[in-house]
Design a protein around this motif. Sequence first.
Motif, mmCIF file in Angstrom:
data_model
loop_
_atom_site.group_PDB
_atom_site.id
_atom_site.type_symbol
_atom_site.label_atom_id
_atom_site.label_comp_id
_atom_site.label_asym_id
_atom_site.label_seq_id
_atom_site.Cartn_x
_atom_site.Cartn_y
_atom_site.Cartn_z
ATOM 1 N N MET A 146 5.762 -17.402 3.193
ATOM 2 C CA MET A 146 4.622 -18.140 2.624
ATOM 3 C C MET A 146 3.396 -17.229 2.620
ATOM 4 N N SER A 195 0.283 -24.416 1.886
ATOM 5 C CA SER A 195 1.548 -23.957 1.311
ATOM 6 C C SER A 195 2.657 -24.315 2.284
ATOM 7 N N ARG A 217 7.199 -24.534 2.938
ATOM 8 C CA ARG A 217 8.565 -24.229 2.538
ATOM 9 C C ARG A 217 9.502 -25.174 3.280
ATOM 10 N N ASP A 254 13.231 -25.898 4.202
ATOM 11 C CA ASP A 254 14.562 -25.309 4.265
ATOM 12 C C ASP A 254 15.597 -26.421 4.372
ATOM 13 N N ARG A 270 16.308 -24.710 -0.694
ATOM 14 C CA ARG A 270 14.945 -24.854 -0.203
ATOM 15 C C ARG A 270 14.098 -25.528 -1.284
ATOM 16 N N GLU A 288 9.677 -25.632 -2.324
ATOM 17 C CA GLU A 288 8.394 -25.022 -2.025
ATOM 18 C C GLU A 288 7.269 -25.870 -2.595
ATOM 19 N N THR A 325 5.099 -28.469 -6.660
ATOM 20 C CA THR A 325 6.353 -28.400 -5.903
ATOM 21 C C THR A 325 7.471 -27.880 -6.793
ATOM 22 N N ARG A 342 14.275 -24.958 -5.146
ATOM 23 C CA ARG A 342 14.789 -23.603 -5.325
ATOM 24 C C ARG A 342 16.245 -23.557 -4.875
#
Length: 741
Positions: A1, A541, A543, A545, A566, A568, A595, A598
């Motif tokens: 990030m 920000s 992430r 997982d 993931r 983001e 958003t 991924r």
Amino acid sequence: MRSSPLFIALVCAAYPTAADDSLSLFDLDLEQLMLIEVTVQRRVENILDVPIATTVLRGNSLSALNTAGEDMRSLTSRLPSLQVESSFGRTFPRFYLRGIGNTSFDIYASQPVSLLYDEVLLESPILKGFPMFDLAQLEVARGPQGTLFGRNTPAGVVKFTSVQPTEAFEGFARLGVGSYQTRNLEAAVGGALGRGWSARLSVLSQQRDDWVENEFAGPETGFDGYRDSAMRLQLRYQGKDGFESLFKLHGRKLDGSAHLFRANIIEPGSNRFVAGFRADRASQDGQNVQELEHSGASLRLVWPLAHFDLHAITAFETADVFSRGDIDGGFGASYAQPMGPGFIPFDSETAAGLPRHGQFSQELRLASNAAGQFDWQAGLFWFDEGQKAENFNYSTTAGGVQNGYAVIRQDNQALAAFASVGYAVNERWQLRAGLRETRDRKQFSAERPQSPGGGAPLLPVRATSDASHLSWDLSALWRVNEQHNAFLRLAEGFRAPSFQGRVMFTDSISQATSETVRSVEAGLKAESADRRLRYALTVFSFRLDAPQLTAVGGSGNVARLLNAQRAEGQGVEVDFAARLGSNWSLAGGLSYNHTAIRDSSLLVRVCGAPCTVVDPVVMVDGVRLAWIDGNPLPYAPRWIGQLNLRYETDFGSGKAYMQNDWAWRSGMNFFLYQSLEYRTSSLLEGSLRLGYSWQNDRYDLALFARNLTDQTALIGGIDFNNLTGMINEPRVLGIELRTRF
């Protein structure tokens, strides 16, 4: 990030370059803004001193939400980055913060936004619908809160605080009536009982007649009416030695409608309503009913000791709900003419119930009570929930006879140990760190004694999970000057594995493994113009997982859990409050959330209805699947904005006032895949209140309007049968009288 460079530019723009108390915009003879204290760090603190993105609703802005018999969904878009929606109705709100949420309609679905009512966790989405009444404050803490709250908080926490008993005798009553025979009664009374004891009783009664007429001669003549009531009784004891206890009983009873699904109201190739669509008309041949009973009790104890306070919170919650609806949204079917509106491939009428539910939680927490550079908290948390859910299927075209039945059971136990420490390096720098170790266990089973179509029963299928995780957070607060604080926060949150058992139409359980989120945020909080302007700015920000996603619908009435590689997100949040001129006050906020999922290998089923999918589509074993890599998270609008304007002036022996608030969001998708039909355009909804108060606010009489401009918008869809949609609440006009004593 990576921290966004936008933060630096925004801080520079917000930082004062001159003595801002001399700004001509603010009249320094005006009353100052009220001091805002929050408890998102489990202590009472000035909101400016908390290194967490936090927004508070209280006073007129909070009480106005109930004016027209609204439920928890009225919070949607009322605070930065917050969305609330439901395909279940008044009983099953789904919360989203910064785009992170859960679209699952299963009764036992876990959510990544935790809700606490008077410090008690309400885990089940059925419990989260408990009405808002007689409230002192609502706090929303965005970003992972996995240390001090811990359970399913990777997106954040929504925290309600009721008005508590006091030694002074006080109370109020407010009665509102409006369109569609809407009636809203809220009242409370409390005071001293003697010998350190005090009590407060609060009640709520909301009702509305059916406002949607059924144009088909089915079992229902109308839809969307309800009778919803709730109560809260609190007993408080304050000892001379500082010992304090608060015992609370609460309950709710609802007799209403399931969310109304409307067949073929979406124009193919767009997200517009079909020609001739009317919000107050529907045509259905199925039953629509929703019944709920919810009760609970809690005991909070505080013992002040020599160097720390001991806090104990014990709570029990139970609920019983049954909801039945016409899922195909119309009447008849292709094989049972007549049918409509539009083409109905097959009938679909289902129900869900929760005949057994119990949640027990216990927290023990030690908190330092001595002033100084160092403070700390540490504790243990135990959670135990057992529930039995039932799913039913009915043949509408055969007179509504039951032809399917499934039973799902889940037992969940979790134990956590947590600690948080704070250290004031000097007068300008404060540091804080926290850890929480959680172990979460689930036992899950699903069976289908009766299969639709007369198929073979499904014997019990079972699954278990046992997961542990260490969550943490680190933060720093810098007092730039007397008026401005800047903060930086790093945090990791955790959500335990989840199960779905939609075995009415499948023979297997779907499972999602643990998800974790790592977040970085930086912000500026400030008060200026001699506390007549307060504002906060946050850049973040995150992430996710292995995010737990729910593939809802597709070519069958099924919700399947899955993990993406993931997801983001990043964005900006601003909120503010100000005293302007001699009679005006202004508050509001704006948030931007971007958003993206991924996972280059992730495929999901697309609509069974004739929708226009814009993602790349492939055929696998005769099933249409879409690539969703890069898609935004569902129900995650990029922009959300709020504005609340209040004007008041002396008039006669009292005060006349106007309160006007607006909530706006940009468009968003309903599902993991993207289509032209199953998304909503931007929506702007406003409310207006014109009133007069007298005898020092003892009496208040007001005219009100909710959904002022009478906007009708698509807010959800069902994609497995036809182009079925759900819409927002109608405009309600009315009058309200309030008295305080």
